[in-house]
Motif scaffolding. Structure first.
Motif, PDB file in Angstrom:
ATOM      1  N   ASP A  96       0.851  -1.191   0.000  1.00  8.29           N
ATOM      2  CA  ASP A  96       0.000   0.000   0.000  1.00  8.29           C
ATOM      3  C   ASP A  96       0.888   1.244   0.000  1.00  8.29           C
ATOM      4  N   THR A  97       1.401   1.571  -1.172  1.00  8.97           N
ATOM      5  CA  THR A  97       2.304   2.713  -1.279  1.00  8.97           C
ATOM      6  C   THR A  97       1.581   4.050  -1.207  1.00  8.97           C
ATOM      7  N   ASP A  98       0.253   4.031  -1.198  1.00  8.38           N
ATOM      8  CA  ASP A  98      -0.506   5.271  -1.045  1.00  8.38           C
ATOM      9  C   ASP A  98      -0.525   5.740   0.407  1.00  8.38           C
ATOM     10  N   ASN A  99      -0.195   4.844   1.321  1.00  6.51           N
ATOM     11  CA  ASN A  99      -0.256   5.191   2.738  1.00  6.51           C
ATOM     12  C   ASN A  99       1.040   4.947   3.492  1.00  6.51           C
ATOM     13  N   LEU A 100       1.961   4.163   2.903  1.00  3.32           N
ATOM     14  CA  LEU A 100       3.220   3.873   3.586  1.00  3.32           C
ATOM     15  C   LEU A 100       4.390   4.005   2.625  1.00  3.32           C
ATOM     16  N   ASN A 101       5.336   4.854   2.976  1.00  2.00           N
ATOM     17  CA  ASN A 101       6.558   5.076   2.223  1.00  2.00           C
ATOM     18  C   ASN A 101       7.575   4.006   2.625  1.00  2.00           C
ATOM     19  N   SER A 102       8.114   3.270   1.653  1.00  2.73           N
ATOM     20  CA  SER A 102       9.058   2.197   1.949  1.00  2.73           C
ATOM     21  C   SER A 102      10.285   2.705   2.698  1.00  2.73           C
ATOM     22  N   ASP A 103      10.779   3.877   2.320  1.00  5.39           N
ATOM     23  CA  ASP A 103      11.944   4.442   2.993  1.00  5.39           C
ATOM     24  C   ASP A 103      11.606   4.811   4.440  1.00  5.39           C
ATOM     25  N   TYR A 104      10.385   5.264   4.653  1.00  9.29           N
ATOM     26  CA  TYR A 104       9.946   5.581   6.018  1.00  9.29           C
ATOM     27  C   TYR A 104       9.904   4.311   6.869  1.00  9.29           C
ATOM     28  N   LEU A 105       9.436   3.216   6.275  1.00  7.62           N
ATOM     29  CA  LEU A 105       9.399   1.943   6.996  1.00  7.62           C
ATOM     30  C   LEU A 105      10.815   1.485   7.330  1.00  7.62           C
ATOM     31  N   TYR A 106      11.742   1.695   6.413  1.00  3.61           N
ATOM     32  CA  TYR A 106      13.128   1.323   6.674  1.00  3.61           C
ATOM     33  C   TYR A 106      13.684   2.123   7.844  1.00  3.61           C
ATOM     34  N   MET A 107      13.339   3.397   7.924  1.00  2.00           N
ATOM     35  CA  MET A 107      13.733   4.204   9.078  1.00  2.00           C
ATOM     36  C   MET A 107      13.170   3.611  10.366  1.00  2.00           C
ATOM     37  N   TYR A 108      11.944   3.159  10.310  1.00  2.00           N
ATOM     38  CA  TYR A 108      11.296   2.554  11.482  1.00  2.00           C
ATOM     39  C   TYR A 108      12.077   1.322  11.947  1.00  2.00           C
ATOM     40  N   PHE A 109      12.527   0.503  11.002  1.00  2.00           N
ATOM     41  CA  PHE A 109      13.269  -0.710  11.350  1.00  2.00           C
ATOM     42  C   PHE A 109      14.647  -0.401  11.923  1.00  2.00           C
ATOM     43  N   ASN A 110      15.211   0.755  11.588  1.00  2.00           N
ATOM     44  CA  ASN A 110      16.535   1.116  12.072  1.00  2.00           C
ATOM     45  C   ASN A 110      16.534   1.637  13.512  1.00  2.00           C
ATOM     46  N   ARG A 111      15.366   1.823  14.081  1.00  2.00           N
ATOM     47  CA  ARG A 111      15.279   2.308  15.457  1.00  2.00           C
ATOM     48  C   ARG A 111      15.676   1.209  16.445  1.00  2.00           C
ATOM     49  N   PRO A 112      16.440   1.539  17.493  1.00  2.00           N
ATOM     50  CA  PRO A 112      16.765   0.539  18.523  1.00  2.00           C
ATOM     51  C   PRO A 112      15.519  -0.051  19.169  1.00  2.00           C
ATOM     52  N   GLU A 113      14.448   0.744  19.214  1.00  2.00           N
ATOM     53  CA  GLU A 113      13.199   0.261  19.811  1.00  2.00           C
ATOM     54  C   GLU A 113      12.623  -0.920  19.036  1.00  2.00           C
ATOM     55  N   PHE A 114      12.858  -0.942  17.725  1.00  2.00           N
ATOM     56  CA  PHE A 114      12.347  -2.058  16.932  1.00  2.00           C
ATOM     57  C   PHE A 114      13.071  -3.349  17.293  1.00  2.00           C
ATOM     58  N   ASP A 115      14.385  -3.280  17.454  1.00  2.00           N
ATOM     59  CA  ASP A 115      15.140  -4.474  17.845  1.00  2.00           C
ATOM     60  C   ASP A 115      14.661  -4.996  19.203  1.00  2.00           C
ATOM     61  N   ARG A 116      14.436  -4.091  20.143  1.00  2.00           N
ATOM     62  CA  ARG A 116      13.974  -4.508  21.466  1.00  2.00           C
ATOM     63  C   ARG A 116      12.584  -5.135  21.366  1.00  2.00           C
ATOM     64  N   TYR A 117      11.715  -4.557  20.531  1.00  2.00           N
ATOM     65  CA  TYR A 117      10.369  -5.105  20.353  1.00  2.00           C
ATOM     66  C   TYR A 117      10.431  -6.493  19.729  1.00  2.00           C
ATOM     67  N   ALA A 118      11.265  -6.646  18.693  1.00  2.00           N
ATOM     68  CA  ALA A 118      11.362  -7.929  18.000  1.00  2.00           C
ATOM     69  C   ALA A 118      11.897  -9.020  18.923  1.00  2.00           C
ATOM     70  N   ARG A 119      12.897  -8.692  19.743  1.00  2.00           N
ATOM     71  CA  ARG A 119      13.428  -9.690  20.668  1.00  2.00           C
ATOM     72  C   ARG A 119      12.393 -10.076  21.725  1.00  2.00           C
TER      73      ARG A 119
END
Length: 237
Positions: A96-119
């Motif tokens: 759904d590229t009308d509502n989510l920018n792929s580069d923005y999602l990549y920024m989200y994955f680069n957050r330390p909070e994402f690693d903590r959430y995934a673990r």
């Protein structure tokens, strides 16, 4: 847009290199720094037909999170080239590229909070894994698409400035190293003892407390002390 599930905007891909179009030269690895890297696997004599295709603008991640230093191995293909990744990886893209920018999602994955959430949300016995359903179940707060693009532009500009600064430091280091090396051959050696003196000042006046204690690292830096200071007295420091 408010809080919503990531699974509403992404879809999985399971295309394989069944016809052997791609070779071992196209294989990449996924790092915990969220980068595509040269694979460390020995691919001599390995069939590439089971490897998964990672086309442009697609993400890939390794579900196993238990043996990677509390981080997830993930990559995002920002090139125009299709790569191969191991069959254990999960490939997906933004649908759904009308509502989510792929580069923005990549920024989200680069957050330390994402690693903590995934673990924290990884499950298993012998190996803990963050499954595709776990990925889809992520709650994400999405700003309007235009705002996502602005955030990405600012983020990329900051990265470019950081890389330029780092390149400048490397150039300066090379210059200094070259100058020091030249001095070693041109200048006579002199004992350093003529220019330094020992200092053994103690904290006898209790001017400094435990909170002022620092350690010294092998990187030649002052760091927070790792010693147990619970019963230390300032007069002993």
């Amino acid at each position: 847009m408010g809080l919503t599930k990531l699974g509403e905007y992404i879809e999985q891909s399971d295309r394989r290199n069944a016809d052997g179009t791609f070779t071992s030269n196209d294989v990449v690895g996924l790092s915990t720094a969220k980068q595509l890297i040269n694979t460390k696997a020995n691919l001599d004599g390995v069939s590439m037909t089971s490897y998964k295709l990672l086309p442009p603008r697609h993400f890939a991640y390794v579900p196993d999170t238990s043996r990677r230093g509390e981080k997830m191995s993930l990559g995002y293909n920002t090139t125009d080239q299709t790569f191969l990744v191991s069959s254990i990886s999960i490939i997906f893209r933004v649908s759904d590229t009308d509502n989510l920018n792929s580069d923005y999602l990549y920024m989200y994955f680069n957050r330390p909070e994402f690693d903590r959430y995934a673990r924290f949300n990884s499950w298993g016995s012998a190996r803990e894994a963050f499954s595709w359903s776990d990925m889809c179940d992520i709650s994400i707060n999405l700003p309007p698409l235009a705002n996502q693009g602005k955030v990405v532009a600012v983020y990329n500009a900051m990265l470019a400035n950081q890389r330029a600064y780092e390149r400048g430091l490397e150039d300066l280091k090379l210059t200094c190293d070259s100058y020091v090396e030249r001095l070693r051959h041109e200048m006579p050696y002199i004992a350093i003892g003529e220019y330094v003196e020992l200092c053994e000042d103690k904290n006898t006046s209790l001017e400094y407390g435990v909170e002022d204690v620092k350690g010294v690292s092998i990187e030649k830096q002052f760091i927070e002390t790792k010693a147990d200071m619970g019963e230390c007295r300032s007069s002993h420091i």
